[in-house]
Structure formats: structure tokens, C-alpha cells
Design a protein around this motif. Sequence first.
Motif, PDB file in Angstrom:
ATOM      1  N   GLU A 147       0.961  -1.102  -0.043  1.00 11.88           N
ATOM      2  CA  GLU A 147      -0.179   0.075   0.145  1.00 11.88           C
ATOM      3  C   GLU A 147       0.817   1.157   0.098  1.00 11.88           C
ATOM      4  OE1 GLU A 147      -3.922   1.927   2.408  1.00 11.88           O
ATOM      5  OE2 GLU A 147      -2.982   0.191   3.086  1.00 11.88           O
ATOM      6  N   LEU A 148       0.339   2.191  -0.837  1.00 13.32           N
ATOM      7  CA  LEU A 148       1.347   3.318  -0.950  1.00 13.32           C
ATOM      8  C   LEU A 148       1.063   4.349   0.053  1.00 13.32           C
ATOM      9  CD1 LEU A 148       1.173   3.899  -4.808  1.00 13.32           C
ATOM     10  CD2 LEU A 148       3.106   3.093  -3.504  1.00 13.32           C
ATOM     11  N   GLU A 149       1.856   5.028   0.539  1.00 13.68           N
ATOM     12  CA  GLU A 149       1.682   6.338   1.420  1.00 13.68           C
ATOM     13  C   GLU A 149       1.359   7.490   0.731  1.00 13.68           C
ATOM     14  OE1 GLU A 149       4.242   8.710   4.819  1.00 13.68           O
ATOM     15  OE2 GLU A 149       4.915   7.116   3.897  1.00 13.68           O
ATOM     16  N   LEU A 150       0.139   8.136   1.427  1.00  8.67           N
ATOM     17  CA  LEU A 150      -0.238   9.526   0.611  1.00  8.67           C
ATOM     18  C   LEU A 150       0.410  10.647   1.433  1.00  8.67           C
ATOM     19  CD1 LEU A 150      -4.047   8.850  -0.038  1.00  8.67           C
ATOM     20  CD2 LEU A 150      -2.240   8.233  -1.609  1.00  8.67           C
ATOM     21  N   LYS A 151       0.999  11.368   0.689  1.00  8.76           N
ATOM     22  CA  LYS A 151       1.872  12.580   1.324  1.00  8.76           C
ATOM     23  C   LYS A 151       1.139  13.897   0.713  1.00  8.76           C
ATOM     24  CE  LYS A 151       6.175  12.675   1.530  1.00  8.76           C
ATOM     25  NZ  LYS A 151       7.560  12.615   1.531  1.00  8.76           N
ATOM     26  N   SER A 152       0.971  14.813   1.575  1.00  7.13           N
ATOM     27  CA  SER A 152       0.449  15.907   1.359  1.00  7.13           C
ATOM     28  C   SER A 152      -1.202  15.723   1.005  1.00  7.13           C
ATOM     29  CB  SER A 152       1.207  16.829   0.147  1.00  7.13           C
ATOM     30  OG  SER A 152       2.514  17.046   0.534  1.00  7.13           O
ATOM     31  N   PHE A 153      -1.498  14.724   1.599  1.00  6.55           N
ATOM     32  CA  PHE A 153      -3.212  14.497   1.405  1.00  6.55           C
ATOM     33  C   PHE A 153      -3.643  14.621   2.684  1.00  6.55           C
ATOM     34  CE2 PHE A 153      -6.754  11.898   0.853  1.00  6.55           C
ATOM     35  CZ  PHE A 153      -7.277  12.259  -0.304  1.00  6.55           C
ATOM     36  N   THR A 154      -4.269  15.753   2.922  1.00  5.27           N
ATOM     37  CA  THR A 154      -5.048  16.123   4.159  1.00  5.27           C
ATOM     38  C   THR A 154      -6.394  15.611   4.381  1.00  5.27           C
ATOM     39  OG1 THR A 154      -5.563  18.198   3.378  1.00  5.27           O
ATOM     40  CG2 THR A 154      -3.318  18.090   4.378  1.00  5.27           C
ATOM     41  N   SER A 155      -6.871  15.204   3.627  1.00  5.05           N
ATOM     42  CA  SER A 155      -8.223  14.651   3.450  1.00  5.05           C
ATOM     43  C   SER A 155      -8.191  13.185   4.244  1.00  5.05           C
ATOM     44  CB  SER A 155      -9.037  14.595   2.034  1.00  5.05           C
ATOM     45  OG  SER A 155     -10.302  14.161   2.394  1.00  5.05           O
ATOM     46  N   ASP A 156      -9.285  13.047   5.075  1.00  8.36           N
ATOM     47  CA  ASP A 156      -9.623  11.625   5.588  1.00  8.36           C
ATOM     48  C   ASP A 156     -10.729  10.777   4.963  1.00  8.36           C
ATOM     49  OD1 ASP A 156     -11.510  13.320   6.559  1.00  8.36           O
ATOM     50  OD2 ASP A 156     -11.343  12.473   8.676  1.00  8.36           O
ATOM     51  N   ASP A 157     -10.915  11.266   3.540  1.00 12.02           N
ATOM     52  CA  ASP A 157     -12.017  10.638   2.871  1.00 12.02           C
ATOM     53  C   ASP A 157     -11.693  10.474   1.528  1.00 12.02           C
ATOM     54  OD1 ASP A 157     -14.703  10.092   2.301  1.00 12.02           O
ATOM     55  OD2 ASP A 157     -15.250  12.050   1.830  1.00 12.02           O
ATOM     56  N   PHE A 158     -11.013   9.080   1.331  1.00 16.55           N
ATOM     57  CA  PHE A 158     -10.547   8.644   0.192  1.00 16.55           C
ATOM     58  C   PHE A 158     -11.004   7.297  -0.091  1.00 16.55           C
ATOM     59  CE2 PHE A 158      -6.546   6.861  -1.938  1.00 16.55           C
ATOM     60  CZ  PHE A 158      -6.402   7.555  -2.936  1.00 16.55           C
ATOM     61  N   HIS A 159     -11.608   7.378  -1.193  1.00 12.00           N
ATOM     62  CA  HIS A 159     -12.165   6.162  -1.980  1.00 12.00           C
ATOM     63  C   HIS A 159     -11.961   5.882  -3.448  1.00 12.00           C
ATOM     64  CE1 HIS A 159     -14.659   5.309   1.712  1.00 12.00           C
ATOM     65  NE2 HIS A 159     -14.738   6.764   1.688  1.00 12.00           N
ATOM     66  N   PRO A 160     -10.551   5.401  -3.522  1.00  5.88           N
ATOM     67  CA  PRO A 160     -10.113   5.643  -5.046  1.00  5.88           C
ATOM     68  C   PRO A 160     -10.919   4.721  -5.938  1.00  5.88           C
ATOM     69  CG  PRO A 160      -8.747   4.315  -3.863  1.00  5.88           C
ATOM     70  CD  PRO A 160      -9.780   4.653  -2.833  1.00  5.88           C
ATOM     71  N   ALA A 161     -11.173   5.079  -7.342  1.00 10.44           N
ATOM     72  CA  ALA A 161     -12.101   4.205  -8.165  1.00 10.44           C
ATOM     73  C   ALA A 161     -10.766   4.141  -9.599  1.00 10.44           C
ATOM     74  CB  ALA A 161     -13.256   4.813  -8.455  1.00 10.44           C
ATOM     75  N   GLY A 162     -11.539   4.697 -10.617  1.00  8.96           N
ATOM     76  CA  GLY A 162     -10.786   4.901 -12.042  1.00  8.96           C
ATOM     77  C   GLY A 162      -9.365   5.531 -11.897  1.00  8.96           C
ATOM     78  N   MET A 163      -8.408   4.895 -12.482  1.00 14.39           N
ATOM     79  CA  MET A 163      -7.162   5.541 -12.450  1.00 14.39           C
ATOM     80  C   MET A 163      -6.416   5.891 -13.886  1.00 14.39           C
ATOM     81  SD  MET A 163      -5.141   3.812  -9.172  1.00 14.39           S
ATOM     82  CE  MET A 163      -5.225   2.139  -9.998  1.00 14.39           C
ATOM     83  N   SER A 164      -5.460   6.571 -13.989  1.00  8.52           N
ATOM     84  CA  SER A 164      -4.649   6.773 -15.399  1.00  8.52           C
ATOM     85  C   SER A 164      -3.478   7.111 -15.049  1.00  8.52           C
ATOM     86  CB  SER A 164      -5.543   7.859 -16.169  1.00  8.52           C
ATOM     87  OG  SER A 164      -4.690   7.892 -17.543  1.00  8.52           O
ATOM     88  N   LEU A 165      -2.453   6.659 -15.603  1.00  4.02           N
ATOM     89  CA  LEU A 165      -1.041   6.829 -15.603  1.00  4.02           C
ATOM     90  C   LEU A 165      -0.263   7.729 -16.658  1.00  4.02           C
ATOM     91  CD1 LEU A 165       1.108   3.610 -14.431  1.00  4.02           C
ATOM     92  CD2 LEU A 165       0.672   5.849 -13.091  1.00  4.02           C
ATOM     93  N   TYR A 166       0.390   8.543 -16.312  1.00  5.55           N
ATOM     94  CA  TYR A 166       1.033   9.503 -17.237  1.00  5.55           C
ATOM     95  C   TYR A 166       2.474   9.730 -16.917  1.00  5.55           C
ATOM     96  CZ  TYR A 166       1.627  12.947 -21.067  1.00  5.55           C
ATOM     97  OH  TYR A 166       2.061  13.622 -22.061  1.00  5.55           O
ATOM     98  N   HIS A 167       3.367   9.336 -18.189  1.00  3.52           N
ATOM     99  CA  HIS A 167       4.875   9.702 -17.962  1.00  3.52           C
ATOM    100  C   HIS A 167       5.361  10.516 -18.548  1.00  3.52           C
ATOM    101  CE1 HIS A 167       5.072   5.629 -15.824  1.00  3.52           C
ATOM    102  NE2 HIS A 167       4.157   5.239 -16.893  1.00  3.52           N
ATOM    103  N   PHE A 168       5.971  11.580 -17.883  1.00  5.63           N
ATOM    104  CA  PHE A 168       6.604  12.594 -18.514  1.00  5.63           C
ATOM    105  C   PHE A 168       8.237  13.133 -18.010  1.00  5.63           C
ATOM    106  CE2 PHE A 168       4.318  14.311 -15.194  1.00  5.63           C
ATOM    107  CZ  PHE A 168       4.976  15.509 -14.519  1.00  5.63           C
ATOM    108  N   GLN A 169       8.894  13.879 -18.719  1.00  5.84           N
ATOM    109  CA  GLN A 169      10.235  14.419 -18.380  1.00  5.84           C
ATOM    110  C   GLN A 169       9.922  15.789 -17.690  1.00  5.84           C
ATOM    111  OE1 GLN A 169      13.282  14.212 -21.297  1.00  5.84           O
ATOM    112  NE2 GLN A 169      14.907  13.762 -19.641  1.00  5.84           N
TER     113      GLN A 169
END
Length: 471
Positions: free
Chosen positions: A191-213
Motif C-alpha cells: 500500500e502506497l503512503e499518501l503525502k500532502s494529502f490532508t483529507s481523511d475521505d479517500f475512496h479511489p476508483a478509476g485511474m490513469s498513468l502518465y509519464h513525462f520528463q
Amino acid sequence: MAESDDQKQQSAATLRNRRTTVEDAESDSDIATTTATSVSSTAKPSSSAAASKRDTEEEDKKKLTAAQVHKRVAQQQGTKKNSQLRNLVISLIVAFIGVLLKSAFEKFVFTGREIAIEQTVGLQGNCFKTAYIPGPADIEISDHDQLAFVSSDDYSWKKESRFFHRPSSKTAKNGGIYTLALNHKNGSPKELELKSFTSDDFHPAGMSLYHFQDEKTHERTTRLFVINHSHKGDVVEIFDYSSEANTLTLVKTVSSDLFVTPRDIVAVDQDRFYLTNHHAMGNKYGRVAEDVTGTAMGSVIYYNGEKSLKVLQSLNNPYGIAGSPDGKQIYVSSFMDRLVHVYNTTEDIAQGQLEHDVDIWVGNHVDHLSVDKHTGDIYVASHPSYSTYLRHKLGYEPQSPSHVVKIEKLAPENFIPQESSMGNYYFFPKPELPSLKWEVKDLFYSNGEDISGKFSLGMLFLDGLFWFFYY
């Protein structure tokens, strides 16, 4: 002589009596005439008054009759309007019942192109379990990092929520995002640690990755766009992934009133993305009404880095969304229409308009999409039987079949010509059909014993495997 004198006297007396009688009679006649004249003169005003009264009564009757006629006409018109309104309401009810029956027939009787078990030889492949992750919703594959990113939630809020896709109040548990190393068959998810995320209301669903330089550091950045079904409203969380620290650092939170029922998301830039709203109403009853009536009210929303815009609407349950490797096309799956829409992007990145190119008929109820970044082929997770899938979701079926379809993008020299089955009819020539640019191939099928119900699909291109998670 004496007798004659007596006779004379009697005659004279008789004459006098007669004269008196005649005079009396004349006098009486005069009185009667006077009385008659008086009565006549008195009766004349009375008869004129009666006549006037009769005229008045007749006029009143005429007025009353006209009022009655107007009233009767008004009543008839009102009755006619009520009858028309009643007929209209009855027609609408009959039409609504017809739509319900048609929709129910298509959804529960017509099951799509469900594959028989004896026809699945060679389609099952080698399926094995890699790891247990509670309630996986979506999967994104990073072939550069050899990782699978999986969004997870336990969905314990579903029964109590008035919404079908997100909680309606603060929950005791939050979801999370896991990584799974794909170069280890029996690797454990982290499980990934969420940083700078202050909300205690997290229910993730759809995702998308994007790579850039990164322009400043020139370092390769892996950015993850995540739909968060917060009980306060749906938002998109944008994170940067750190493989060394195994963390996700919040970059930005995007909210909009257009995010009604977001299902899936595709990033087209480090700031821009498209997402699908599979329904127009977020509450459970609204969703049931849309599904039963077959109303196409889904949409696609575009975020240009500053504001959100609705670029597509009137789609029939748009679930999955993905983009071509060159960024020139966007693919949207339509769950109820059993097809994949292909749209061409435009150069106006501020508006993000999409131009329809072609619809690819799959025949199954299509769900999530994944695109091969090398060949441009589309891999589609689908449900062969909607009725079985629905009964499985409601707990009446122990399992539901699953199907993976490969939509192969053909080179121009390999386009498949089409010929219409219609002949030439008088002035109507035989229509010319465009050549097929895509070919649909069955890749994997399960009758539900190993892969059942909802599942998400991702591609790992380096070793030719595809991965999917289900719950």
C-alpha cells in the motif's frame, strides 16, 4: 161607457209601465255601456302591462337560455379538454410501459453474444491468482517500472449510502492504492503512503498513468490521476509516484459540478484529462430509472488544466475510456450499446473537442479498456450476459461469465472491405460501406469459475501478458 173608460185607463197605465220599463232598460243599458267602457278603459293598461311582463319574461328566458347554452358549450369544451388530457396521459403511460418492456427484454432476455462452453477451447489460457487485494476497482500497468497500480476500497458503505457509486456520509474505513511487482509471480502488494494529502475521505476508483520528463530537473516523472468518490462529492486527485519512498505525493485536487458519476479517466497530458460519467443522476433511484428506460444520459468531461468542459453527451452508460499511443484518438466503451466509440482529438487543447470516427461493435457489455502502447490494439473487459451479471450482483447467481476481447488495429493495406447485403432498388443504388479499420478477436473467456463479476483489465507489454483484477 164606463167600461170603455176603464179599459182606456188600463191601456194608458200599461203604456206608462212599458215606457218606464224601456227607459229603465235604456238607463241600465247606458250604465252597462258606461261600466263596460270603464272596464274596457281600465283593462287596456292591465293587458299592456301583462304584455310587457310577458316580453320581459321572454327576454329573461332568452337570456337564461343563452347563458345555459354558453355554460353547456363551456362544459363540453372542458369535457373535451379533459378527455384529450386523459388520452394523452394514457398514451404516455402506455408508451412508458412499452419502453420498459422493450428495455427489460433487451437487458434480461437478449443476452448478447454469450459464448457456449464448448466454443471456448483455446480461449481460457493460463489463469492464476497473484495476490489478494480487497475490493480492487481499477488497475494501471507501468511497463517502465514493472508495476501494477491497483485502487482498492472495501465498499462497506454501499448498502447504507443513498448514492450507488460513493458514500453519502463519512466512513470508518478509507480505501487505498497498492502496487504489485509484476516480475514476481507471488509478489505481495504494497500500500502506497499518501503525502500532502490532508483529507481523511479517500475512496479511489478509476485511474490513469502518465509519464513525462520534468522540464526543470529532466527527471522522469510518473503521475497518477485518481477518481476519488468522496462523500462530499466526486473529485480527481493527481499524485506523483516515488518508487524510492513508495509514496504518492498530492499535486492537485480537481473538483467540478460536472463530475456527477465519474467512472474512468484517461490522462492526455501532465495536467489534462478526460473522464466518463456513466449516469446523469447520482442517486440510486435515478440510476435505476436510467437503466430500466434505456435512456442515454452519460457524458464525457474534459479538464484542460484550468476548467472542466462537457465534450460528449447522450452516451449510453460510458464506462471505460482510453487513448491511443499517439494521442490522436480517444476510445469510450458503451456498456449498454455493447460497442466502443472511437473519437479523433482536435488541436484545440483549450476546448478538447472530440470528433466521432467510428463505432466498433463488440457484442458484449463492455467495461474497462486498456491500450497496447506499441501496437495501438484495444483490450476490452466485457460481460457476455447482462442478465447473469445483474443476478450475480444482486446475489442470486454464484458466478457470472467474463470475456476479454482484443480489438486489433489494422494497417491500411489490411483494411477489411465491406459489401452491403442490400441490392439495387429502382432509384436507390446499393450503398457503399467503408472498409473496416479494426478487427475484433476473442482473447479470453471464463464461465465465472475463476474470473466472475466485475473486473478491470490492464496490459503488460514486455512479456505479452495481460492482467486483470476482479471482485
